[in-house]
Every structure is written in C-alpha cells, then in structure tokens.
Design a protein around this motif. Structure first.
Motif, PDB file in Angstrom:
ATOM      1  N   ASN A  13      -1.018   5.860   1.560  1.00 58.05           N
ATOM      2  CA  ASN A  13      -1.744   7.110   1.293  1.00 58.05           C
ATOM      3  C   ASN A  13      -0.743   8.250   1.123  1.00 58.05           C
ATOM      4  O   ASN A  13       0.158   8.428   1.941  1.00 58.05           O
ATOM      5  CB  ASN A  13      -2.703   7.435   2.437  1.00 58.05           C
ATOM      6  CG  ASN A  13      -3.863   6.454   2.520  1.00 58.05           C
ATOM      7  OD1 ASN A  13      -4.129   5.731   1.563  1.00 58.05           O
ATOM      8  ND2 ASN A  13      -4.534   6.419   3.654  1.00 58.05           N
ATOM      9  N   VAL A  58      -5.259  -1.114  -1.087  1.00 61.28           N
ATOM     10  CA  VAL A  58      -4.118  -0.212  -0.905  1.00 61.28           C
ATOM     11  C   VAL A  58      -3.925   0.028   0.592  1.00 61.28           C
ATOM     12  O   VAL A  58      -4.817   0.575   1.251  1.00 61.28           O
ATOM     13  CB  VAL A  58      -4.337   1.120  -1.634  1.00 61.28           C
ATOM     14  CG1 VAL A  58      -3.138   2.034  -1.434  1.00 61.28           C
ATOM     15  CG2 VAL A  58      -4.570   0.883  -3.117  1.00 61.28           C
ATOM     16  N   SER A 113      -5.737   2.097 -11.774  1.00 63.96           N
ATOM     17  CA  SER A 113      -6.878   1.206 -11.578  1.00 63.96           C
ATOM     18  C   SER A 113      -6.488   0.115 -10.594  1.00 63.96           C
ATOM     19  O   SER A 113      -5.482  -0.574 -10.783  1.00 63.96           O
ATOM     20  CB  SER A 113      -7.299   0.587 -12.919  1.00 63.96           C
ATOM     21  OG  SER A 113      -8.296  -0.405 -12.725  1.00 63.96           O
ATOM     22  N   MET A 114      -7.275  -0.042  -9.539  1.00 64.65           N
ATOM     23  CA  MET A 114      -7.046  -1.078  -8.529  1.00 64.65           C
ATOM     24  C   MET A 114      -8.284  -1.971  -8.474  1.00 64.65           C
ATOM     25  O   MET A 114      -9.336  -1.558  -7.972  1.00 64.65           O
ATOM     26  CB  MET A 114      -6.788  -0.450  -7.156  1.00 64.65           C
ATOM     27  CG  MET A 114      -5.526   0.388  -7.082  1.00 64.65           C
ATOM     28  SD  MET A 114      -4.057  -0.666  -7.037  1.00 64.65           S
ATOM     29  CE  MET A 114      -2.770   0.567  -6.823  1.00 64.65           C
ATOM     30  N   SER A 169     -10.182  11.857  -4.762  1.00 62.23           N
ATOM     31  CA  SER A 169      -9.885  11.714  -6.191  1.00 62.23           C
ATOM     32  C   SER A 169     -10.708  12.672  -7.045  1.00 62.23           C
ATOM     33  O   SER A 169     -10.225  13.188  -8.061  1.00 62.23           O
ATOM     34  CB  SER A 169     -10.141  10.267  -6.630  1.00 62.23           C
ATOM     35  OG  SER A 169      -9.352   9.380  -5.881  1.00 62.23           O
ATOM     36  N   THR A 192      -8.982   7.472 -11.658  1.00 56.98           N
ATOM     37  CA  THR A 192      -8.809   6.314 -10.786  1.00 56.98           C
ATOM     38  C   THR A 192     -10.163   5.851 -10.257  1.00 56.98           C
ATOM     39  O   THR A 192     -11.125   6.629 -10.211  1.00 56.98           O
ATOM     40  CB  THR A 192      -7.861   6.635  -9.619  1.00 56.98           C
ATOM     41  OG1 THR A 192      -7.670   5.475  -8.821  1.00 56.98           O
ATOM     42  CG2 THR A 192      -8.430   7.757  -8.747  1.00 56.98           C
ATOM     43  N   ASN A 193     -10.215   4.587  -9.844  1.00 54.03           N
ATOM     44  CA  ASN A 193     -11.405   4.073  -9.184  1.00 54.03           C
ATOM     45  C   ASN A 193     -11.287   4.158  -7.662  1.00 54.03           C
ATOM     46  O   ASN A 193     -12.180   3.732  -6.932  1.00 54.03           O
ATOM     47  CB  ASN A 193     -11.675   2.631  -9.606  1.00 54.03           C
ATOM     48  CG  ASN A 193     -10.545   1.682  -9.206  1.00 54.03           C
ATOM     49  OD1 ASN A 193      -9.364   2.060  -9.184  1.00 54.03           O
ATOM     50  ND2 ASN A 193     -10.892   0.444  -8.900  1.00 54.03           N
ATOM     51  N   LEU A 194     -10.186   4.709  -7.163  1.00 50.39           N
ATOM     52  CA  LEU A 194     -10.013   4.915  -5.729  1.00 50.39           C
ATOM     53  C   LEU A 194     -10.726   6.202  -5.306  1.00 50.39           C
ATOM     54  O   LEU A 194     -10.677   7.203  -6.019  1.00 50.39           O
ATOM     55  CB  LEU A 194      -8.534   5.028  -5.363  1.00 50.39           C
ATOM     56  CG  LEU A 194      -7.653   3.806  -5.694  1.00 50.39           C
ATOM     57  CD1 LEU A 194      -6.197   4.086  -5.331  1.00 50.39           C
ATOM     58  CD2 LEU A 194      -8.162   2.561  -4.967  1.00 50.39           C
ATOM     59  N   SER A 195     -11.361   6.171  -4.166  1.00 59.94           N
ATOM     60  CA  SER A 195     -12.071   7.360  -3.712  1.00 59.94           C
ATOM     61  C   SER A 195     -11.146   8.444  -3.199  1.00 59.94           C
ATOM     62  O   SER A 195     -11.438   9.634  -3.288  1.00 59.94           O
ATOM     63  CB  SER A 195     -13.085   6.979  -2.619  1.00 59.94           C
ATOM     64  OG  SER A 195     -12.414   6.385  -1.512  1.00 59.94           O
ATOM     65  N   SER A 196      -9.995   8.027  -2.642  1.00 58.13           N
ATOM     66  CA  SER A 196      -9.015   8.987  -2.160  1.00 58.13           C
ATOM     67  C   SER A 196      -7.617   8.478  -2.424  1.00 58.13           C
ATOM     68  O   SER A 196      -7.402   7.287  -2.648  1.00 58.13           O
ATOM     69  CB  SER A 196      -9.217   9.263  -0.666  1.00 58.13           C
ATOM     70  OG  SER A 196      -8.934   8.105   0.115  1.00 58.13           O
ATOM     71  N   LEU A 197      -6.677   9.378  -2.367  1.00 60.08           N
ATOM     72  CA  LEU A 197      -5.299   9.052  -2.699  1.00 60.08           C
ATOM     73  C   LEU A 197      -4.381   9.250  -1.492  1.00 60.08           C
ATOM     74  O   LEU A 197      -3.203   9.022  -1.576  1.00 60.08           O
ATOM     75  CB  LEU A 197      -4.838   9.929  -3.869  1.00 60.08           C
ATOM     76  CG  LEU A 197      -5.698   9.794  -5.141  1.00 60.08           C
ATOM     77  CD1 LEU A 197      -5.375  10.893  -6.130  1.00 60.08           C
ATOM     78  CD2 LEU A 197      -5.468   8.438  -5.779  1.00 60.08           C
TER      79      LEU A 197
END
Length: 243
Positions: free
Chosen positions: A217, A212, A206-207, A230, A238-243
């Motif tokens: 990445n 980031v 969770s960010m 994600s 996660t609440n990030l759209s991509s990793l």
C-alpha cells in the motif's frame, strides 16, 4: 448494318470489357494477397530460457528458446505484441527496453514461474535501480501466471526510476499500463520502490486474480499515499478500491 449485327457487336465489346475487368481484378487480388503474405506479423510468441537459451542462434521456439526477454522484444516489429513464455524462472536485473512493443510475460498455468526482481547500478550512475520495464510510445506490460519477487531495498537514496514499469523522455507513453493476471507477490524484505516509476501523467493498473499485499500500500503509484481511495485519484484507472 442490321440491328442484330449492332447488338452482336455491342455484346462482343461488353464481353471484352468484362474479360479485361476480370483479368485486372484477378491480378489486383493476387498482388494484395502477396503483399499481405509478405507483411510481418505484428503478433509474436517466443519462449525464453535464461539458463539454456541463445539470443544469437535461438529461434524463440520451445525447443530453441531465446536467452533474454530483450531478444524476444527485439524480434518483434515496432508497435507489435509479443508473448514471452518463460521456460524457467527469470531474474530481471536490468532495464528491459520495450521500444514501443506490447509485452506479455507469461508462465504456463500451474508451472509456478517466478520473475525475480533484483537491484542494479547503471554504469555511470550513483543511485540504485531495480530490474524493470522501460516503456515508450505505445508500450504496455502484462504479467500472467507468475510470482513477482520484489527485492529488499538497500539503505540510502534510491533512483526515482526504482520501479517495475517506468518511462522517460519524449517517447514516454501518455499512459503507463500494467496488467497482472493470476499473479502473486513475494516480498524478500522491506520494499521501498514502486510498481510504477515516473514518466507519465496517467496510470492504468489492472489486478485480476492477483492479491496485493498490504505492505505494498502506497507503493503502487508515484505520489499516491497508502490507503488513498482510487475514486479520489483522477489520473489513475484501476480495479483496486484503494492504493
């Protein structure tokens, strides 16, 4: 015996029963209250000052802080939650063993606290690791109001455990969890590690109020390539759209 006498006897017996019950209830309530008061709190808050603190004699208060995060964890009951307030910047150059605790490392808002992660070589090993949080059982990690300064990774092979949060062995949690709230990243060079090391099949990241850097990445979750969406990764929450 008259009816009035019988009724009076019944009333007297009933009053004795009520008195007995009330006495027992009072004793039980007192025993429960005493047991609750004697039970250790599962939630603790301690201050940590790496420069001026004292693990042997410190009380963990702002006026008498501990020296290390490990001592704040050790002073918390197994399975408990500990909020470790950083009096000053903190250098993490070893593994912090969470031992089932839920750890929050926090700086006071606006204090500009820095958590500097350095490399180290464990005794008897040949591959470098980085300062990290070693999770087990129900351990979780939260970072609040701190700048996380990641190392410039050394050349050559690095340990698989070169990650900020990792687990290993039979006590590893089912899910590794990291939450960062109002944090920032500082990259001191090319970072070749991960935010999560190995040890679990599930990851929760969770960010909140935390950006980031693009340089990270592909450095968040083991085995997940940079740019992976994600929604396409079933073992990551996660609440990030991509990793």
């Amino acid at each position: 015996m008259s009816l009035e006498t019988e009724i009076a006897a019944l009333v007297a017996a009933n009053n004795k029963l009520i008195d007995y019950f009330s006495g027992k209830k009072t004793a039980i309530d007192a025993a429960v209250s005493a047991a609750i008061a004697a039970a250790p709190s599962m939630v603790r808050a301690y201050w940590v000052d790496q420069q001026l603190g004292d693990d042997a004699n410190g009380l963990g208060t702002e006026a008498s802080p501990f020296k290390t995060l490990q001592q704040a964890i050790n002073a918390t009951p197994d399975g408990g939650r500990v909020q470790a307030w950083l009096s000053k910047d903190y250098v993490l150059d070893k593994h912090i063993n969470l031992a089932g605790r839920r750890l929050v490392v926090a700086g006071v808002a606006g204090s500009g606290r820095r958590l500097t992660i350095n490399e180290f070589m464990p005794e008897g090993e040949t591959l470098l690791r980085m300062g990290s949080f070693w999770a087990s059982n129900d351990s979780t990690v939260q970072l609040v109001n701190v700048t996380v300064s990641l190392p410039a990774s050394s050349a050559g092979d690095l340990s698989a455990y070169y990650g900020l949060v990792f687990a290993s062995g039979s006590s590893a949690p089912i899910m590794l969890q990291l939450r960062m709230y109002n944090c920032a990243f500082e990259l001191r060079g090319t970072f070749r590690g991960k935010l999560f090391g190995p040890g679990s099949v599930l990851f929760a990241l969770s960010m909140i109020g935390t950006a980031v850097p693009s340089a990270l990445n592909g450095s968040l979750i083991p085995g997940v390539a940079a740019g992976t969406l994600s929604k396409d990764v079933g073992h990551v929450i996660t609440n990030l759209s991509s990793l």
